[in-house]
Design a protein around this motif. Structure first.
Motif, PDB file in Angstrom:
ATOM      1  N   ILE A 111       2.651  -0.076   5.524  1.00  0.00           N
ATOM      2  CA  ILE A 111       3.527   0.569   6.497  1.00  0.00           C
ATOM      3  C   ILE A 111       3.562  -0.221   7.799  1.00  0.00           C
ATOM      4  O   ILE A 111       4.641  -0.475   8.366  1.00  0.00           O
ATOM      5  CB  ILE A 111       3.064   2.012   6.750  1.00  0.00           C
ATOM      6  CG1 ILE A 111       3.220   2.846   5.473  1.00  0.00           C
ATOM      7  CG2 ILE A 111       3.856   2.652   7.887  1.00  0.00           C
ATOM      8  CD1 ILE A 111       2.461   4.167   5.499  1.00  0.00           C
ATOM      9  N   ALA A 112       2.395  -0.631   8.286  1.00  0.00           N
ATOM     10  CA  ALA A 112       2.341  -1.402   9.533  1.00  0.00           C
ATOM     11  C   ALA A 112       3.139  -2.694   9.414  1.00  0.00           C
ATOM     12  O   ALA A 112       3.883  -3.074  10.332  1.00  0.00           O
ATOM     13  CB  ALA A 112       0.891  -1.709   9.897  1.00  0.00           C
ATOM     14  N   ALA A 113       2.995  -3.390   8.278  1.00  0.00           N
ATOM     15  CA  ALA A 113       3.732  -4.634   8.068  1.00  0.00           C
ATOM     16  C   ALA A 113       5.228  -4.369   7.969  1.00  0.00           C
ATOM     17  O   ALA A 113       6.051  -5.144   8.479  1.00  0.00           O
ATOM     18  CB  ALA A 113       3.237  -5.333   6.804  1.00  0.00           C
ATOM     19  N   GLY A 144       9.065  -6.682   2.975  1.00  0.00           N
ATOM     20  CA  GLY A 144       8.352  -6.094   4.096  1.00  0.00           C
ATOM     21  C   GLY A 144       6.855  -5.967   3.946  1.00  0.00           C
ATOM     22  O   GLY A 144       6.122  -6.079   4.925  1.00  0.00           O
ATOM     23  N   GLY A 145       6.360  -5.694   2.765  1.00  0.00           N
ATOM     24  CA  GLY A 145       4.939  -5.415   2.600  1.00  0.00           C
ATOM     25  C   GLY A 145       4.098  -6.660   2.416  1.00  0.00           C
ATOM     26  O   GLY A 145       3.387  -6.806   1.417  1.00  0.00           O
ATOM     27  N   ARG A 146       4.137  -7.560   3.390  1.00  0.00           N
ATOM     28  CA  ARG A 146       3.438  -8.840   3.300  1.00  0.00           C
ATOM     29  C   ARG A 146       2.655  -9.086   4.588  1.00  0.00           C
ATOM     30  O   ARG A 146       2.977  -8.562   5.650  1.00  0.00           O
ATOM     31  CB  ARG A 146       4.421 -10.015   3.113  1.00  0.00           C
ATOM     32  CG  ARG A 146       5.453  -9.845   1.998  1.00  0.00           C
ATOM     33  CD  ARG A 146       4.823  -9.969   0.619  1.00  0.00           C
ATOM     34  NE  ARG A 146       5.838 -10.110  -0.419  1.00  0.00           N
ATOM     35  CZ  ARG A 146       6.435  -9.085  -1.020  1.00  0.00           C
ATOM     36  NH1 ARG A 146       6.146  -7.843  -0.643  1.00  0.00           N
ATOM     37  NH2 ARG A 146       7.322  -9.283  -1.982  1.00  0.00           N
ATOM     38  N   ALA A 158       0.450  -6.718   1.409  1.00  0.00           N
ATOM     39  CA  ALA A 158      -0.268  -5.951   2.426  1.00  0.00           C
ATOM     40  C   ALA A 158      -1.432  -5.165   1.825  1.00  0.00           C
ATOM     41  O   ALA A 158      -2.456  -4.977   2.482  1.00  0.00           O
ATOM     42  CB  ALA A 158       0.695  -5.007   3.143  1.00  0.00           C
ATOM     43  N   CYS A 159      -1.290  -4.728   0.567  1.00  0.00           N
ATOM     44  CA  CYS A 159      -2.409  -4.007  -0.057  1.00  0.00           C
ATOM     45  C   CYS A 159      -3.615  -4.925  -0.222  1.00  0.00           C
ATOM     46  O   CYS A 159      -4.769  -4.494  -0.051  1.00  0.00           O
ATOM     47  CB  CYS A 159      -1.985  -3.420  -1.399  1.00  0.00           C
ATOM     48  SG  CYS A 159      -1.334  -4.604  -2.592  1.00  0.00           S
ATOM     49  N   MET A 160      -3.376  -6.200  -0.546  1.00  0.00           N
ATOM     50  CA  MET A 160      -4.466  -7.176  -0.622  1.00  0.00           C
ATOM     51  C   MET A 160      -5.073  -7.402   0.759  1.00  0.00           C
ATOM     52  O   MET A 160      -6.301  -7.432   0.934  1.00  0.00           O
ATOM     53  CB  MET A 160      -3.949  -8.511  -1.159  1.00  0.00           C
ATOM     54  CG  MET A 160      -3.374  -8.514  -2.549  1.00  0.00           C
ATOM     55  SD  MET A 160      -2.707 -10.164  -2.921  1.00  0.00           S
ATOM     56  CE  MET A 160      -2.051  -9.917  -4.568  1.00  0.00           C
ATOM     57  N   ALA A 161      -4.195  -7.577   1.745  1.00  0.00           N
ATOM     58  CA  ALA A 161      -4.671  -7.875   3.101  1.00  0.00           C
ATOM     59  C   ALA A 161      -5.457  -6.707   3.686  1.00  0.00           C
ATOM     60  O   ALA A 161      -6.447  -6.918   4.396  1.00  0.00           O
ATOM     61  CB  ALA A 161      -3.483  -8.224   4.001  1.00  0.00           C
ATOM     62  N   GLU A 162      -5.037  -5.479   3.394  1.00  0.00           N
ATOM     63  CA  GLU A 162      -5.784  -4.318   3.877  1.00  0.00           C
ATOM     64  C   GLU A 162      -7.204  -4.331   3.325  1.00  0.00           C
ATOM     65  O   GLU A 162      -8.173  -4.070   4.058  1.00  0.00           O
ATOM     66  CB  GLU A 162      -5.081  -3.025   3.468  1.00  0.00           C
ATOM     67  CG  GLU A 162      -5.830  -1.767   3.908  1.00  0.00           C
ATOM     68  CD  GLU A 162      -5.020  -0.510   3.678  1.00  0.00           C
ATOM     69  OE1 GLU A 162      -3.904  -0.417   4.234  1.00  0.00           O
ATOM     70  OE2 GLU A 162      -5.485   0.384   2.927  1.00  0.00           O
ATOM     71  N   THR A 163      -7.338  -4.643   2.039  1.00  0.00           N
ATOM     72  CA  THR A 163      -8.657  -4.702   1.414  1.00  0.00           C
ATOM     73  C   THR A 163      -9.506  -5.791   2.061  1.00  0.00           C
ATOM     74  O   THR A 163     -10.688  -5.574   2.373  1.00  0.00           O
ATOM     75  CB  THR A 163      -8.506  -4.960  -0.091  1.00  0.00           C
ATOM     76  OG1 THR A 163      -7.573  -4.030  -0.653  1.00  0.00           O
ATOM     77  CG2 THR A 163      -9.839  -4.823  -0.810  1.00  0.00           C
ATOM     78  N   GLY A 219       5.081  -8.775   9.896  1.00  0.00           N
ATOM     79  CA  GLY A 219       6.464  -8.797  10.328  1.00  0.00           C
ATOM     80  C   GLY A 219       7.064 -10.175  10.445  1.00  0.00           C
ATOM     81  O   GLY A 219       8.030 -10.378  11.189  1.00  0.00           O
ATOM     82  N   ASP A 220       6.527 -11.162   9.707  1.00  0.00           N
ATOM     83  CA  ASP A 220       7.060 -12.531   9.745  1.00  0.00           C
ATOM     84  C   ASP A 220       8.244 -12.602   8.809  1.00  0.00           C
ATOM     85  O   ASP A 220       8.086 -12.632   7.586  1.00  0.00           O
ATOM     86  CB  ASP A 220       5.979 -13.524   9.317  1.00  0.00           C
ATOM     87  CG  ASP A 220       6.461 -14.947   9.355  1.00  0.00           C
ATOM     88  OD1 ASP A 220       7.504 -15.195   9.988  1.00  0.00           O
ATOM     89  OD2 ASP A 220       5.807 -15.816   8.740  1.00  0.00           O
TER      90      ASP A 220
END
Length: 290
Positions: free
Chosen positions: A78-80, A220-222, A245-250, A287-288
């Motif tokens: 969501i943040a991304a 978006g989810g990156r 983003a799910c990977m990055a959150e972990t 957001g890139d």
């Protein structure tokens, strides 16, 4: 530093979607539980859920961590996505009035996404599948209550159960749990337009970019890795040095030495703010759109 292990299930997104529709998710959940046990044996402290795994496990609530902290990855997704749409609007629609349509608005990601953006965008179209109107109405009431709590005017909100409503939107965000693309060129109105696709697998038809060159399409989810770090996950369809983003959150929870569960069940706004702040501290780029 963190060490990441990738574990796969013998199920595609389409297979998971079919299993959910048929009420036969037990074998998939069993695979997920076994993967968590393997992660614990390997010494992992945090496990994240990718693709449809958050959806099939009801945002992780149908799983037992077994000594491993569990997160869905939804908070950073969501943040991304919020950062992505703000960047894309600034680049592609400078100075233009924005009407935002969110497909999958009643879902865990879509509803929280709208709560964050409603403070800065005041013309919203909430779109769900057939039969979702009661949930959309509940979300509308939440958005109005949020505005009252913040002492600002309530946004203009329209509700719809078909994609026809997108023809009046110049910014479109998709956050659905379908295994095949649902957004085609025919669904768009006159351009230019911004489309932010938060879904994995994606919601945007492969030929949309060619048929509508006036539309800026953002995955978006990156999240992009901090400078000085490198990875190549082209196997997942990702650009160099980029994570879902799910990977990055972990990974971020590992860097933060977080213990226990994080974003399970309905994601909270404070969790989104916290993981976005962690991304900033560690130099991840959200957001890139380049």
């Amino acid at each position: 530093a963190v060490e990441m292990h990738f574990m796969t299930l013998f199920a595609t997104s389409a297979m998971i979607e079919t299993a959910m529709r048929q009420g036969r998710t037990a074998p998939i959940l069993q695979q997920m539980q076994e993967a968590l046990e393997m992660a614990a044996t390997a010494g992992c402290s945090i496990a994240g859920l990718g693709g449809f795994l958050s959806i099939v496990s009801r945002n992780g609530t149908r799983l037992k961590g077994g000594g491993v902290g569990l997160t869905t990855g939804n908070a950073l997704t969501i943040a991304a996505g919020v950062a992505g749409v703000q960047s894309a609007i600034a680049r592609h629609l400078p100075g233009k009035a924005v009407r935002l349509g969110v497909v999958g608005a009643a879902g865990n990601i879509g509803s929280s996404y709208l709560r964050l953006l409603a403070a800065s965008l005041d013309d919203l179209v909430l779109i769900g599948r057939a039969g979702s109107l009661p949930r959309l109405q509940a979300l509308e009431a939440t958005l109005v209550a949020d505005a009252a709590a913040d002492q600002r005017a309530a946004p203009c909100i329209a509700l719809a159960e078909t994609l026809d409503a997108l023809r009046d939107c110049n910014v479109i965000v998709t956050a659905t749990n379908t295994a095949t693309p649902i957004l085609a060129a025919e669904n768009l109105g006159p351009g230019p337009a911004v489309i932010v696709d938060l879904s994995v697998p994606g919601d945007v038809a492969p030929d949309l970019a060619t048929r509508r060159p006036d539309a800026l399409i953002v995955d978006g989810g990156r999240a992009r890795l901090p400078p000085g770090n490198a990875c190549d996950l082209a196997l997942f369809g990702l650009r160099p040095n980029t994570l879902f983003a799910c990977m990055a959150e972990t990974a971020l929870l590992g860097l933060e030495h977080h213990h226990g569960a994080f974003a399970l069940g309905e994601v909270r706004l404070d969790q989104i703010y916290a993981i976005a702040a962690a991304a900033d501290r560690h130099g991840f780029v959200l957001g890139d759109t380049k």
